[in-house]
Design a protein around this motif. Structure first.
Motif, PDB file in Angstrom:
ATOM      1  N   ASN A 237       0.842  -1.189   0.000  1.00 11.61           N
ATOM      2  CA  ASN A 237       0.000   0.000   0.000  1.00 11.61           C
ATOM      3  C   ASN A 237       0.879   1.240   0.000  1.00 11.61           C
ATOM      4  OD1 ASN A 237      -2.416  -1.476   0.116  1.00 11.61           O
ATOM      5  ND2 ASN A 237      -2.352  -1.575   2.362  1.00 11.61           N
ATOM      6  N   SER A 238       0.454   2.246  -0.731  1.00 18.02           N
ATOM      7  CA  SER A 238       1.214   3.494  -0.817  1.00 18.02           C
ATOM      8  C   SER A 238       0.256   4.666  -0.703  1.00 18.02           C
ATOM      9  CB  SER A 238       1.981   3.570  -2.140  1.00 18.02           C
ATOM     10  OG  SER A 238       2.659   4.804  -2.247  1.00 18.02           O
ATOM     11  N   GLU A 239       0.644   5.657   0.097  1.00 19.56           N
ATOM     12  CA  GLU A 239      -0.205   6.820   0.309  1.00 19.56           C
ATOM     13  C   GLU A 239       0.185   7.998  -0.585  1.00 19.56           C
ATOM     14  OE1 GLU A 239      -0.002   7.733   4.415  1.00 19.56           O
ATOM     15  OE2 GLU A 239      -1.109   5.928   5.059  1.00 19.56           O
ATOM     16  N   ASN A 240       1.156   7.793  -1.471  1.00 17.67           N
ATOM     17  CA  ASN A 240       1.553   8.865  -2.383  1.00 17.67           C
ATOM     18  C   ASN A 240       1.529   8.342  -3.817  1.00 17.67           C
ATOM     19  OD1 ASN A 240       3.955   7.346  -2.662  1.00 17.67           O
ATOM     20  ND2 ASN A 240       4.857   8.418  -0.906  1.00 17.67           N
ATOM     21  N   ASP A 241       2.180   9.071  -4.710  1.00 17.92           N
ATOM     22  CA  ASP A 241       2.137   8.715  -6.128  1.00 17.92           C
ATOM     23  C   ASP A 241       3.121   7.612  -6.499  1.00 17.92           C
ATOM     24  OD1 ASP A 241       0.157  10.545  -6.640  1.00 17.92           O
ATOM     25  OD2 ASP A 241       1.550  12.168  -7.133  1.00 17.92           O
ATOM     26  N   LEU A 242       3.937   7.184  -5.550  1.00 19.36           N
ATOM     27  CA  LEU A 242       4.892   6.121  -5.829  1.00 19.36           C
ATOM     28  C   LEU A 242       4.238   4.757  -5.666  1.00 19.36           C
ATOM     29  CD1 LEU A 242       7.965   7.555  -3.911  1.00 19.36           C
ATOM     30  CD2 LEU A 242       7.856   7.207  -6.379  1.00 19.36           C
ATOM     31  N   LEU A 243       4.534   3.844  -6.578  1.00 19.82           N
ATOM     32  CA  LEU A 243       4.165   2.445  -6.403  1.00 19.82           C
ATOM     33  C   LEU A 243       5.241   1.785  -5.560  1.00 19.82           C
ATOM     34  CD1 LEU A 243       3.040   1.507 -10.035  1.00 19.82           C
ATOM     35  CD2 LEU A 243       1.578   2.075  -8.086  1.00 19.82           C
ATOM     36  N   ALA A 244       4.837   0.984  -4.598  1.00 19.00           N
ATOM     37  CA  ALA A 244       5.785   0.362  -3.677  1.00 19.00           C
ATOM     38  C   ALA A 244       5.685  -1.156  -3.762  1.00 19.00           C
ATOM     39  CB  ALA A 244       5.529   0.825  -2.246  1.00 19.00           C
ATOM     40  N   PHE A 245       6.842  -1.826  -3.743  1.00 20.16           N
ATOM     41  CA  PHE A 245       6.894  -3.277  -3.837  1.00 20.16           C
ATOM     42  C   PHE A 245       7.915  -3.817  -2.836  1.00 20.16           C
ATOM     43  CE2 PHE A 245       5.471  -1.754  -7.919  1.00 20.16           C
ATOM     44  CZ  PHE A 245       4.467  -2.643  -8.279  1.00 20.16           C
ATOM     45  N   GLU A 246       7.614  -4.996  -2.326  1.00 26.52           N
ATOM     46  CA  GLU A 246       8.531  -5.711  -1.441  1.00 26.52           C
ATOM     47  C   GLU A 246       9.078  -6.921  -2.189  1.00 26.52           C
ATOM     48  OE1 GLU A 246       8.252  -6.825   3.139  1.00 26.52           O
ATOM     49  OE2 GLU A 246       6.983  -8.131   1.905  1.00 26.52           O
ATOM     50  N   TYR A 247      10.392  -7.069  -2.182  1.00 30.78           N
ATOM     51  CA  TYR A 247      11.060  -8.140  -2.912  1.00 30.78           C
ATOM     52  C   TYR A 247      11.919  -8.979  -1.980  1.00 30.78           C
ATOM     53  CZ  TYR A 247      10.270  -6.297  -7.694  1.00 30.78           C
ATOM     54  OH  TYR A 247       9.720  -5.877  -8.888  1.00 30.78           O
ATOM     55  N   VAL A 248      12.039 -10.255  -2.320  1.00 30.83           N
ATOM     56  CA  VAL A 248      13.139 -11.088  -1.862  1.00 30.83           C
ATOM     57  C   VAL A 248      13.846 -11.578  -3.123  1.00 30.83           C
ATOM     58  CG1 VAL A 248      13.852 -13.207  -0.697  1.00 30.83           C
ATOM     59  CG2 VAL A 248      12.033 -11.789   0.285  1.00 30.83           C
ATOM     60  N   VAL A 249      15.124 -11.189  -3.267  1.00 31.04           N
ATOM     61  CA  VAL A 249      15.883 -11.523  -4.468  1.00 31.04           C
ATOM     62  C   VAL A 249      17.087 -12.379  -4.106  1.00 31.04           C
ATOM     63  CG1 VAL A 249      15.143  -9.493  -5.763  1.00 31.04           C
ATOM     64  CG2 VAL A 249      17.206  -9.367  -4.340  1.00 31.04           C
ATOM     65  N   TRP A 262      18.464 -11.271  -0.349  1.00 35.20           N
ATOM     66  CA  TRP A 262      18.261  -9.915   0.131  1.00 35.20           C
ATOM     67  C   TRP A 262      16.781  -9.575   0.108  1.00 35.20           C
ATOM     68  CZ3 TRP A 262      21.466  -5.858   1.794  1.00 35.20           C
ATOM     69  CH2 TRP A 262      22.838  -6.160   1.828  1.00 35.20           C
ATOM     70  N   HIS A 263      16.353  -8.907   1.165  1.00 35.53           N
ATOM     71  CA  HIS A 263      15.014  -8.318   1.208  1.00 35.53           C
ATOM     72  C   HIS A 263      15.146  -6.836   0.885  1.00 35.53           C
ATOM     73  CE1 HIS A 263      11.889  -5.999   3.377  1.00 35.53           C
ATOM     74  NE2 HIS A 263      11.086  -6.955   2.951  1.00 35.53           N
ATOM     75  N   MET A 264      14.245  -6.332   0.051  1.00 38.67           N
ATOM     76  CA  MET A 264      14.286  -4.902  -0.262  1.00 38.67           C
ATOM     77  C   MET A 264      12.883  -4.389  -0.529  1.00 38.67           C
ATOM     78  SD  MET A 264      15.830  -4.846  -4.151  1.00 38.67           S
ATOM     79  CE  MET A 264      14.966  -5.666  -5.504  1.00 38.67           C
ATOM     80  N   GLN A 265      12.686  -3.115  -0.276  1.00 37.69           N
ATOM     81  CA  GLN A 265      11.471  -2.417  -0.672  1.00 37.69           C
ATOM     82  C   GLN A 265      11.847  -1.375  -1.715  1.00 37.69           C
ATOM     83  OE1 GLN A 265       9.151  -0.965   2.634  1.00 37.69           O
ATOM     84  NE2 GLN A 265       8.985  -2.999   3.578  1.00 37.69           N
ATOM     85  N   VAL A 266      11.087  -1.368  -2.793  1.00 36.80           N
ATOM     86  CA  VAL A 266      11.390  -0.538  -3.954  1.00 36.80           C
ATOM     87  C   VAL A 266      10.192   0.352  -4.250  1.00 36.80           C
ATOM     88  CG1 VAL A 266      11.993  -0.535  -6.409  1.00 36.80           C
ATOM     89  CG2 VAL A 266      12.915  -2.309  -4.898  1.00 36.80           C
ATOM     90  N   ALA A 267      10.435   1.630  -4.479  1.00 33.72           N
ATOM     91  CA  ALA A 267       9.389   2.572  -4.861  1.00 33.72           C
ATOM     92  C   ALA A 267       9.678   3.077  -6.271  1.00 33.72           C
ATOM     93  CB  ALA A 267       9.320   3.734  -3.884  1.00 33.72           C
ATOM     94  N   TRP A 268       8.603   3.306  -7.038  1.00 37.77           N
ATOM     95  CA  TRP A 268       8.808   3.744  -8.426  1.00 37.77           C
ATOM     96  C   TRP A 268       7.603   4.512  -8.937  1.00 37.77           C
ATOM     97  CZ3 TRP A 268       5.807   1.859 -12.670  1.00 37.77           C
ATOM     98  CH2 TRP A 268       6.197   2.380 -13.924  1.00 37.77           C
ATOM     99  N   ASN A 269       7.877   5.538  -9.712  1.00 35.93           N
ATOM    100  CA  ASN A 269       6.915   6.088 -10.658  1.00 35.93           C
ATOM    101  C   ASN A 269       7.712   6.650 -11.833  1.00 35.93           C
ATOM    102  OD1 ASN A 269       7.680   8.809 -10.167  1.00 35.93           O
ATOM    103  ND2 ASN A 269       6.063   9.128  -8.679  1.00 35.93           N
ATOM    104  N   PRO A 270       7.067   6.911 -12.957  1.00 34.16           N
ATOM    105  CA  PRO A 270       7.820   7.314 -14.152  1.00 34.16           C
ATOM    106  C   PRO A 270       8.546   8.639 -14.012  1.00 34.16           C
ATOM    107  CG  PRO A 270       5.629   6.509 -14.748  1.00 34.16           C
ATOM    108  CD  PRO A 270       5.638   6.660 -13.254  1.00 34.16           C
ATOM    109  N   THR A 271       8.085   9.491 -13.114  1.00 29.36           N
ATOM    110  CA  THR A 271       8.704  10.809 -12.957  1.00 29.36           C
ATOM    111  C   THR A 271       9.928  10.777 -12.053  1.00 29.36           C
ATOM    112  OG1 THR A 271       6.549  11.868 -13.252  1.00 29.36           O
ATOM    113  CG2 THR A 271       8.305  13.193 -12.268  1.00 29.36           C
ATOM    114  N   GLN A 272       9.821  10.078 -10.945  1.00 29.27           N
ATOM    115  CA  GLN A 272      10.905  10.059  -9.965  1.00 29.27           C
ATOM    116  C   GLN A 272      11.857   8.891 -10.126  1.00 29.27           C
ATOM    117  OE1 GLN A 272       7.680  10.911  -6.751  1.00 29.27           O
ATOM    118  NE2 GLN A 272       9.622  11.515  -5.823  1.00 29.27           N
ATOM    119  N   GLY A 273      11.513   7.907 -10.932  1.00 31.59           N
ATOM    120  CA  GLY A 273      12.390   6.778 -11.143  1.00 31.59           C
ATOM    121  C   GLY A 273      12.315   5.761 -10.022  1.00 31.59           C
ATOM    122  N   VAL A 274      13.307   4.884  -9.964  1.00 25.01           N
ATOM    123  CA  VAL A 274      13.337   3.784  -9.008  1.00 25.01           C
ATOM    124  C   VAL A 274      14.171   4.176  -7.795  1.00 25.01           C
ATOM    125  CG1 VAL A 274      13.993   1.367  -8.639  1.00 25.01           C
ATOM    126  CG2 VAL A 274      13.113   2.102 -10.875  1.00 25.01           C
TER     127      VAL A 274
END
Length: 297
Positions: A237-249, A262-274
């Motif tokens: 869940n994200s309260e802003n314009d970023l999409l948020a994902f949880e990964y285990v890679v 590794w566990h990581m949380q990644v946020a992304w949108n086309p304007t701000q990048g990854v």
């Protein structure tokens, strides 16, 4: 068109024999703040103190510290080029584009007394989605002499790399995910046969971009990292314009042949990048399962 990237990062401690990153938001924001977005370029400054600058200037003029030509197919050149690849991906990749070193054209190294070893690499870049050769890059990668793990410092200049335009694809993907009724999730990418379903490719790419941050930070003169597998990914869940994902890679060190998780949380949108907002090394034998069901894009 030319664009230049510079970065300076601090030291990271070792945990259970493996380097790990600080997971607080301030440290991640500090790394991001080193980048200034101007006219389609990414610019900042590599900081050396006065003694380090003097040592560097000495090596340039003193025949006692010559540049050493490297075999472009051997490990030292490959390792340095891989670090530049990770750096480029984290700062310029997206779910629609992922860069790989295509060919190393020239490589050399120099020892800088009391500073470390600097590699000079010229290489071509391939974009994985299209398999096109998209530009040539020249990079300097400095591995500092430190008692604890220190991220390599990278200065990379690329010709015409920004000619790849994925803005439309990124925006379409962003809005598609944003309006899904259920959170997205995936497991085991690629599958046991090495296949990646078409609908999972953006999540694979996004995981690769996020993992590039970790692999860049964890690289040293004894490593050669690739992302081998996405064990799990789920949308948060994200309260802003970023999409948020949880990964285990799963990351593969090709030198030691060790697979680390590794566990990581990644946020992304086309304007701000990854942006990697959190990350930490998982103990051996630990796996996290996504709570959401698989959901196709």
């Amino acid at each position: 068109m030319r664009w230049t990237l510079w970065i300076v990062l601090g030291l990271f401690p070792l945990v259970d024999g493996h380097p790990t990153l600080k997971t607080d938001q301030n440290s991640l924001e500090t790394a991001d703040a080193a980048l200034n977005h101007q006219n389609g370029s990414l610019n900042s400054v590599l900081h050396l103190d006065d003694m380090e600058k003097a040592a560097l200037e000495t090596t340039r003029d003193d025949p006692a510290f010559p540049m050493k030509e490297l075999n472009t197919s051997h490990y030292p050149a490959t390792r340095a080029a891989k670090v530049a690849q990770h750096y480029l991906n984290y700062h310029h990749g997206s779910p629609s584009k992922w860069f790989m070193v295509h060919a190393i054209k020239k490589a050399s190294s120099e020892d800088i007394p009391e500073v470390g070893k600097k590699y000079h690499i010229q290489f071509s870049v391939q974009e994985q989605a299209t398999k096109e050769i998209v530009g040539n890059c020249t990079a300097e990668i400095l591995f500092r002499q430190t008692e604890v793990q220190s991220a390599p410092e990278v200065n990379c200049t690329c010709d015409d790399l920004l000619k790849i335009k994925t803005s439309d694809a990124d925006h379409a993907l962003y809005h598609h995910i944003k309006h899904q009724p259920e959170p997205m999730a995936g497991m085991d990418i690629p599958d046991s046969q090495g296949n990646i379903p078409k609908e999972m490719e953006p999540l694979w790419y996004l995981g690769g971009i996020g993992a590039s941050f970790i692999m860049w930070q964890q690289s040293n003169e004894s490593t050669l990292y690739n992302m081998a597998h996405v064990h799990s990914v789920k949308q948060l869940n994200s309260e802003n314009d970023l999409l948020a994902f949880e990964y285990v890679v799963l990351l593969h060190d090709m030198v030691s042949q060790e697979i680390i998780h590794w566990h990581m949380q990644v946020a992304w949108n086309p304007t701000q990048g990854v942006k990697v907002t959190q990350c930490h090394l998982l103990p051996k034998g630990t796996m996290k399962q996504p709570s959401a069901e698989k959901h196709k894009i």
